[in-house]
Design an enzyme around this catalytic site. Sequence first.
Site, PDB file in Angstrom:
ATOM      1  NE  ARG A 129      -4.104  -1.985   1.886  1.00 52.51           N
ATOM      2  CZ  ARG A 129      -3.943  -3.148   2.682  1.00 52.51           C
ATOM      3  NH1 ARG A 129      -2.567  -3.233   3.435  1.00 52.51           N
ATOM      4  NH2 ARG A 129      -4.734  -4.204   2.501  1.00 52.51           N
ATOM      5  CE  LYS A 151      -2.106  13.781 -14.203  1.00 52.92           C
ATOM      6  NZ  LYS A 151      -2.436  13.988 -15.432  1.00 52.92           N
ATOM      7  CD  GLU A 193       5.303  17.788 -22.816  1.00 51.53           C
ATOM      8  OE1 GLU A 193       4.610  18.702 -21.863  1.00 51.53           O
ATOM      9  OE2 GLU A 193       4.772  16.679 -22.924  1.00 51.53           O
ATOM     10  CE  LYS A 234       3.482  17.709 -13.816  1.00 47.87           C
ATOM     11  NZ  LYS A 234       3.663  16.454 -14.488  1.00 47.87           N
ATOM     12  CD  GLU A 244      -5.285  16.475 -15.075  1.00 49.49           C
ATOM     13  OE1 GLU A 244      -4.226  15.921 -14.861  1.00 49.49           O
ATOM     14  OE2 GLU A 244      -5.839  16.268 -16.398  1.00 49.49           O
ATOM     15  NE  ARG A 248      -1.240  17.287 -12.462  1.00 52.59           N
ATOM     16  CZ  ARG A 248      -0.534  16.201 -11.651  1.00 52.59           C
ATOM     17  NH1 ARG A 248      -0.949  16.144 -10.286  1.00 52.59           N
ATOM     18  NH2 ARG A 248       0.517  15.521 -11.967  1.00 52.59           N
ATOM     19  CG  ASN A 252      -3.906  18.084 -20.224  1.00 54.11           C
ATOM     20  OD1 ASN A 252      -2.830  17.238 -20.141  1.00 54.11           O
ATOM     21  ND2 ASN A 252      -4.868  17.862 -19.394  1.00 54.11           N
ATOM     22  CG  HIS A 255      -0.574  17.581 -23.911  1.00 52.74           C
ATOM     23  ND1 HIS A 255       0.134  18.711 -23.872  1.00 52.74           N
ATOM     24  CD2 HIS A 255       0.225  16.421 -23.319  1.00 52.74           C
ATOM     25  CE1 HIS A 255       1.499  18.208 -23.541  1.00 52.74           C
ATOM     26  NE2 HIS A 255       1.278  16.914 -23.003  1.00 52.74           N
ATOM     27  CG  HIS A 259      -3.035  13.182 -25.971  1.00 53.05           C
ATOM     28  ND1 HIS A 259      -3.642  13.442 -24.534  1.00 53.05           N
ATOM     29  CD2 HIS A 259      -1.835  12.771 -25.648  1.00 53.05           C
ATOM     30  CE1 HIS A 259      -2.885  13.459 -23.818  1.00 53.05           C
ATOM     31  NE2 HIS A 259      -1.823  13.233 -24.194  1.00 53.05           N
ATOM     32  CG  HIS A 274       4.047  12.968 -25.176  1.00 53.65           C
ATOM     33  ND1 HIS A 274       2.537  12.644 -25.396  1.00 53.65           N
ATOM     34  CD2 HIS A 274       4.291  13.967 -24.522  1.00 53.65           C
ATOM     35  CE1 HIS A 274       1.903  13.735 -24.696  1.00 53.65           C
ATOM     36  NE2 HIS A 274       2.954  14.494 -23.976  1.00 53.65           N
TER      37      HIS A 274
HETATM   38  N1  LIG Z   1       3.213  10.857 -14.849  1.00 54.47           N
HETATM   39  C1  LIG Z   1       3.224  11.958 -15.767  1.00 54.47           C
HETATM   40  O1  LIG Z   1       2.663  12.935 -15.178  1.00 54.47           O
HETATM   41  C2  LIG Z   1       3.720  12.114 -17.197  1.00 54.47           C
HETATM   42  C3  LIG Z   1       3.727  13.287 -17.644  1.00 54.47           C
HETATM   43  C4  LIG Z   1       4.176  13.271 -18.908  1.00 54.47           C
HETATM   44  C5  LIG Z   1       4.399  11.920 -19.463  1.00 54.47           C
HETATM   45  N2  LIG Z   1       4.496  10.747 -19.062  1.00 54.47           N
HETATM   46  C6  LIG Z   1       4.816   9.596 -19.761  1.00 54.47           C
HETATM   47  O2  LIG Z   1       5.947   9.684 -19.917  1.00 54.47           O
HETATM   48  C7  LIG Z   1       6.295   8.626 -21.106  1.00 54.47           C
HETATM   49  C8  LIG Z   1       7.285   9.299 -21.957  1.00 54.47           C
HETATM   50  O3  LIG Z   1       8.380   9.449 -21.423  1.00 54.47           O
HETATM   51  P1  LIG Z   1       9.818   9.740 -22.146  1.00 54.47           P
HETATM   52  O4  LIG Z   1       9.751  10.650 -23.174  1.00 54.47           O
HETATM   53  O5  LIG Z   1      10.980   9.918 -21.316  1.00 54.47           O
HETATM   54  O6  LIG Z   1      10.046   8.222 -22.582  1.00 54.47           O
HETATM   55  P2  LIG Z   1      10.963   6.899 -22.261  1.00 54.47           P
HETATM   56  O7  LIG Z   1      10.834   6.709 -21.010  1.00 54.47           O
HETATM   57  O8  LIG Z   1      10.584   5.991 -23.381  1.00 54.47           O
HETATM   58  O9  LIG Z   1      12.612   7.450 -22.866  1.00 54.47           O
HETATM   59  C9  LIG Z   1      12.759   7.871 -24.340  1.00 54.47           C
HETATM   60  C10 LIG Z   1      13.811   7.018 -24.785  1.00 54.47           C
HETATM   61  O10 LIG Z   1      15.090   7.565 -24.280  1.00 54.47           O
HETATM   62  C11 LIG Z   1      15.800   6.732 -23.682  1.00 54.47           C
HETATM   63  N3  LIG Z   1      16.772   7.129 -22.797  1.00 54.47           N
HETATM   64  C12 LIG Z   1      15.935   7.865 -21.548  1.00 54.47           C
HETATM   65  N4  LIG Z   1      16.876   8.596 -20.830  1.00 54.47           N
HETATM   66  C13 LIG Z   1      18.295   8.262 -21.697  1.00 54.47           C
HETATM   67  C14 LIG Z   1      19.686   8.780 -21.468  1.00 54.47           C
HETATM   68  N5  LIG Z   1      19.834   9.531 -20.634  1.00 54.47           N
HETATM   69  N6  LIG Z   1      20.442   8.457 -22.360  1.00 54.47           N
HETATM   70  C15 LIG Z   1      20.199   7.493 -23.565  1.00 54.47           C
HETATM   71  N7  LIG Z   1      18.769   7.180 -23.705  1.00 54.47           N
HETATM   72  C16 LIG Z   1      17.960   7.540 -22.624  1.00 54.47           C
HETATM   73  C17 LIG Z   1      14.818   5.454 -23.241  1.00 54.47           C
HETATM   74  O11 LIG Z   1      15.615   4.397 -23.067  1.00 54.47           O
HETATM   75  C18 LIG Z   1      13.814   5.411 -24.286  1.00 54.47           C
HETATM   76  O12 LIG Z   1      14.353   4.756 -25.411  1.00 54.47           O
HETATM   77  C19 LIG Z   1       5.118   8.212 -21.584  1.00 54.47           C
HETATM   78  O13 LIG Z   1       4.370   7.220 -21.254  1.00 54.47           O
HETATM   79  C20 LIG Z   1       4.070   9.271 -21.087  1.00 54.47           C
HETATM   80  O14 LIG Z   1       2.688   8.763 -20.813  1.00 54.47           O
HETATM   81  C21 LIG Z   1       3.797  10.844 -17.681  1.00 54.47           C
HETATM   82 ZN   LIG Z   2       3.069  15.974 -22.595  1.00 54.58          ZN
END
Ligand SMILES: NC(=O)c1ccc[n+]([C@@H]2O[C@H](COP(=O)([O-])OP(=O)(O)OC[C@H]3O[C@@H](n4cnc5c(N)ncnc54)[C@H](O)[C@@H]3O)[C@@H](O)[C@H]2O)c1
Ligand SMILES: [Zn+2]
Length: 376
Positions: A129, A151, A193, A234, A244, A248, A252, A255, A259, A274
């Site tokens: 938990r 999130k 972003e 943020k 949200e 918050r 978006n 987005h 999306h 993205h």
């Molecule tokens: N929780 C939230 O509030 C929130 C907000 C925005 C996005 N997200 C989520 O985040 C995800 C996208 O995140 P992302 O863009 O980081 O994608 P990701 O985690 O897939 O990373 C992108 C790529 O970069 C590589 N990588 C990461 N760091 C690296 C580094 N230092 N050196 C070399 N390679 C590296 C990863 O292995 C991957 O191939 C989505 O699933 C999205 O839904 C969540």
């Molecule tokens: Zn985003």
Amino acid sequence: MTVQSRSPERLVHVPLGDRAYDILIGPGLLARAGGEITSRLKGRKAAIITDEHVAPLYLEALMDGLQTDGIEAVSLTLPAGEKTKSFDHLATVCDMVLAARIERNDAVIALGGGVIGDLAGFAAGIVRRGVRFVQIPTSLLSQVDSSVGGKTGVNSRHGKNLLGVFHQPDLVLADTSILDTLSPREFRAGYAEVAKYGLIDNPQFFEWLEKNWQKVFEGGPERIEAIAVSCQAKADVVVEDEREMGRRALLNLGHTFGHALEAATHYDSARLVHGEGVAIGMVLAHEFSSRLNLASPDDAKRVEGHLKAVGLPTKMSDIPGELPGADVLLDAIMQDKKVKGGKLTFILTRGIGQSFVADDVPSSEVLSFLKEKLAK
Ligand SMILES: NC(=O)c1ccc[n+]([C@@H]2O[C@H](COP(=O)([O-])OP(=O)(O)OC[C@H]3O[C@@H](n4cnc5c(N)ncnc54)[C@H](O)[C@@H]3O)[C@@H](O)[C@H]2O)c1
Ligand SMILES: [Zn+2]
């Protein structure tokens, strides 16, 4: 809430009562992770979750640093990519965390981009938990967005991020030198972003980015500054509206269109990632606002000019391959949103840094706008 200076490092505090935490931003934090964790958490065990791209670059350095500070750590390396944010992988992570006998005061550490952060955070939120959670975001997107705010989640076959919990981290370590190994395309996507925070409500920051973006890309103090301003923005929104319900939603910006474009390209990262969808979406949101006579068309041109200068796509026609028609895109938008009597909620703007939530946008307006843009 201020961005405090501990040159060259920055600290952004997120004041959420008994869930308050620090975000440290600067070079070399990975090596110091152990000390930063032991000064904040009682437990001396950690389960590190990472991916196959990040592990060969940074896992050993993290494990060594933790060991020096007396933290016993085990690790799990998962495949890289969005598909890893699945229920199956969640089960694997939870099982590993339990096998490592992680107790409530011990930590799950996410070492990776947003995929690893969302997945590991979800596991940390549900194992026993809730156990402690440390984010070590390694992509620009995760440093400025996903690692802050609590999130967490995985995707379902019904859609993205449909399963998850709110679980705030106890510490975020954004090591800015780690970004040097990120691909230029992923760096640019994360930068969309960063620019978003200027466009939401900080026109001075947008102007600063227009002048300094090259130095942000190169590294150095401007990179730290841009990440710190973004994390602060943020954090401010999260503190005001943790779950949200209102403000918050401004995060978006870009987005809704973004999306829809991600869905239209079937989340095929070869065509669109993205942040690229967000870049195109932010230009569309500005153009749409100008079409509704809310903002000047010059603002949309300025946004497009900047995002194009950094090498981001800014138009739907920049996406390789065929796109579906306007009606299919509108359908994707309607699925993403609550629709009341044919009216949609959108983040619109009155100009650079003057975004607002509009909840009465007629879907017919969106449709004719999209038709017009696709015809160009
Ligand atoms: N929780 C939230 O509030 C929130 C907000 C925005 C996005 N997200 C989520 O985040 C995800 C996208 O995140 P992302 O863009 O980081 O994608 P990701 O985690 O897939 O990373 C992108 C790529 O970069 C590589 N990588 C990461 N760091 C690296 C580094 N230092 N050196 C070399 N390679 C590296 C990863 O292995 C991957 O191939 C989505 O699933 C999205 O839904 C969540
Ligand atoms: Zn985003």
